[in-house]
Structures are given as structure tokens and as C-alpha cells.
Design a protein around this motif. Sequence first.
Motif, PDB file in Angstrom:
ATOM      1  N   GLU A  51       0.830  -1.198   0.000  1.00 31.33           N
ATOM      2  CA  GLU A  51       0.000   0.000   0.000  1.00 31.33           C
ATOM      3  C   GLU A  51       0.870   1.255   0.000  1.00 31.33           C
ATOM      4  OE1 GLU A  51      -3.950   0.048   2.254  1.00 31.33           O
ATOM      5  OE2 GLU A  51      -2.637   1.253   3.515  1.00 31.33           O
ATOM      6  N   ILE A  52       0.562   2.192  -0.869  1.00 30.56           N
ATOM      7  CA  ILE A  52       1.276   3.482  -0.899  1.00 30.56           C
ATOM      8  C   ILE A  52       0.571   4.467   0.032  1.00 30.56           C
ATOM      9  CG2 ILE A  52       2.155   5.345  -2.346  1.00 30.56           C
ATOM     10  CD1 ILE A  52       1.757   3.457  -4.771  1.00 30.56           C
ATOM     11  N   SER A  53      -0.744   4.553  -0.090  1.00 33.37           N
ATOM     12  CA  SER A  53      -1.533   5.380   0.829  1.00 33.37           C
ATOM     13  C   SER A  53      -2.979   4.941   0.753  1.00 33.37           C
ATOM     14  CB  SER A  53      -1.433   6.871   0.461  1.00 33.37           C
ATOM     15  OG  SER A  53      -2.135   7.141  -0.743  1.00 33.37           O
ATOM     16  N   ARG A  54      -3.740   5.270   1.807  1.00 31.97           N
ATOM     17  CA  ARG A  54      -5.170   4.979   1.796  1.00 31.97           C
ATOM     18  C   ARG A  54      -5.891   6.081   2.539  1.00 31.97           C
ATOM     19  NH1 ARG A  54      -7.674  -0.809   1.027  1.00 31.97           N
ATOM     20  NH2 ARG A  54      -9.823  -0.170   0.748  1.00 31.97           N
ATOM     21  N   TYR A  55      -6.037   7.232   1.880  1.00 33.24           N
ATOM     22  CA  TYR A  55      -6.739   8.404   2.430  1.00 33.24           C
ATOM     23  C   TYR A  55      -6.173   8.750   3.807  1.00 33.24           C
ATOM     24  CZ  TYR A  55      -9.884   5.474  -0.393  1.00 33.24           C
ATOM     25  OH  TYR A  55     -10.394   4.600  -1.316  1.00 33.24           O
ATOM     26  N   ASP A  56      -4.837   8.731   3.913  1.00 34.80           N
ATOM     27  CA  ASP A  56      -4.209   8.951   5.218  1.00 34.80           C
ATOM     28  C   ASP A  56      -3.068   9.938   5.063  1.00 34.80           C
ATOM     29  OD1 ASP A  56      -2.203   7.436   3.963  1.00 34.80           O
ATOM     30  OD2 ASP A  56      -2.826   5.581   4.932  1.00 34.80           O
ATOM     31  N   GLU A  57      -2.204   9.998   6.063  1.00 35.24           N
ATOM     32  CA  GLU A  57      -1.132  11.006   6.023  1.00 35.24           C
ATOM     33  C   GLU A  57      -0.182  10.800   4.847  1.00 35.24           C
ATOM     34  OE1 GLU A  57       0.209   7.467   8.194  1.00 35.24           O
ATOM     35  OE2 GLU A  57      -1.606   8.722   8.360  1.00 35.24           O
ATOM     36  N   ARG A  58      -0.183   9.579   4.284  1.00 33.03           N
ATOM     37  CA  ARG A  58       0.685   9.303   3.125  1.00 33.03           C
ATOM     38  C   ARG A  58       0.047   9.763   1.816  1.00 33.03           C
ATOM     39  NH1 ARG A  58       1.047   3.013   3.913  1.00 33.03           N
ATOM     40  NH2 ARG A  58      -1.157   3.475   4.185  1.00 33.03           N
ATOM     41  N   GLY A  59      -1.227  10.154   1.895  1.00 30.23           N
ATOM     42  CA  GLY A  59      -1.967  10.595   0.720  1.00 30.23           C
ATOM     43  C   GLY A  59      -3.404  10.801   1.141  1.00 30.23           C
ATOM     44  N   VAL A  60      -3.727  12.026   1.486  1.00 32.97           N
ATOM     45  CA  VAL A  60      -4.962  12.269   2.237  1.00 32.97           C
ATOM     46  C   VAL A  60      -6.232  11.922   1.469  1.00 32.97           C
ATOM     47  CG1 VAL A  60      -4.001  13.986   3.811  1.00 32.97           C
ATOM     48  CG2 VAL A  60      -4.853  14.733   1.567  1.00 32.97           C
TER      49      VAL A  60
END
Length: 259
Positions: A51-60
Motif C-alpha cells: 500500500e502506498i496510501s489509503r486516504y491517510d497522512e501518506r496521501g490524504v
Amino acid sequence: MSTASTLVQLAASLTSGAVRVIDLTQTLSEDTPLLVLPEPFGQTAAFSRQEISRYDERGVAWHWNNFTVGEHTGTHFDAPVHWVTGKDLPANTVDALPVQPLIAPAVVLDFSAECAADADFLLTAGHIVEWEAQHGAIPAGSWVLFRTDWSKRDVEAYTNRAPDGPHTPGPDASAILLLIDRDVIGFGVETIGTDAGQAHGLTPPYPAHTLLHGAGKYGLQCLENLDALPTTGAIVIAAPLKIRDGSGSPLRVLALVEG
Ligand code: 23J
Ligand code: MN
């Protein structure tokens, strides 16, 4: 009679449902069954993802993954360069092969009853000649899809591994030589290999890979839903990823059917 152009007719048929699209593809996941070669050979990689991001600090506001997969994992395309017999052919890699034949008619050879009775069933030229006597000659440029109903089995019965290797059906050399003589585009199967599980013991070993790819023909492995296709008359869309110098690739295989 309509005077609409071929593509206008096709578009209308797709919209109305007169032409239906059938998915011939296995779901690609961490659970996708793999070909396992004997030691000391290298192995194809299972599908895995990070996972790269999931609507979180890594990719809002976005969800995305990286993934790893073998060229020959899951429902996939075999290019001629995959086998040593095809290594010097022109346009033998997935990025170089001509795209026109990647949309092609298909015939379905239903040997599901024979394969239910014998997991090591071998398709021969004699079987294909008999099939042609009933259904007509296999047209040049066609995909030949070998229906075994193997895709309906659970994972254990699908891989059907034993101490002496996998027991799954496939073609013998005579069948493949006949298909090459018919100038098909390729041979597609439900099983993990275009070759039978015990094909290392055939003459030549791995006749489908050896002869098909040596003749510039293609393979499709791990197909599903062949029982939803007509014996003749379907059109298959099978376009591999454009991997530079790639020997094959996972892909979505779709079929167009009428009625
Ligand atoms: C490498 C060696 C043997 C076989 C295969 C690959 C495949 O079936 C494949 O995925 O092309 S039998
Ligand atoms: Mn393959």
C-alpha cells in the motif's frame, strides 16, 4: 437490411446487449495458484502488493498500491520469446508483437468430460480432426481454447500436485503440430500451463511451449468461463501489457459473444 457501418452496428449491439462481453480472467490476488517447477529451476513470483496510501497522512485523498507479479502468474499471455525455440523470431516479445491479431475469433474444443475422467488427458491431432468433422475446419488466425472445466475446481484439485509432479490435461505434439498447420494465432487453456502437468515426459518435452512458440504462436493460461462461450463465433480480446522485451504478461481476457 441495415446500412450502418460495421463499427456502428457493433456499438449498437454492445449497448443493447445483443453482443455480450464475457470475462475469461481469473481474479489476480495473493491467493492466485502458481506454476511450481522442480528444483533447481527459478520460480514465478506470486502476486503481492504494498500500500502506498489509503486516504491517510501518506496521501490524504487517494488510495493506491504498488504490486509485484511474475510475467507468468495468473491469467496470462505467453509470447514466442518465452521459449528457447522462439528466441530468434521477429516481433517475439509482448511489446513488439503485432496488435491486429490480439482481437481474434475463437473456437472452443470441449473435452471437459474426458478430462473429468482422466486428469492426464492428452489432446491429440485425432481429437481435433474429429472435432473439425463436426464443427468445421479451424479458421486461420483463430484462438483455440481448450475447455477442460479445470477452472471450476478448488485450488487443490486445480493444481493437482503429486510427488511426481502436477496431473493436469494438455495437448500432445501431434495436436500442436496440427494447430500450427491450421495457422492459428495461439492456444488457450484453463490450466496453469498450456502444457499438460506431465509434459516434461512427452516428446518433445513441453510440446505446446516448444512447438507453438517456435512457430511464432501465442499461449493463454489460467482462463475461466470457457463453458460460457459458443463452440465457434466468439471474438477474443487478449492484449498483454507492453513490457519492453517481456516474455508474457498477466492480462484481462474478454470474449464477445452474440445472443
Ligand atoms: C516455464 C517453464 C515451464 C512451463 C512454464 C514456464 C509455463 O507453463 C508458463 O507459464 O509459460 S510449463
Ligand atoms: Mn506462461
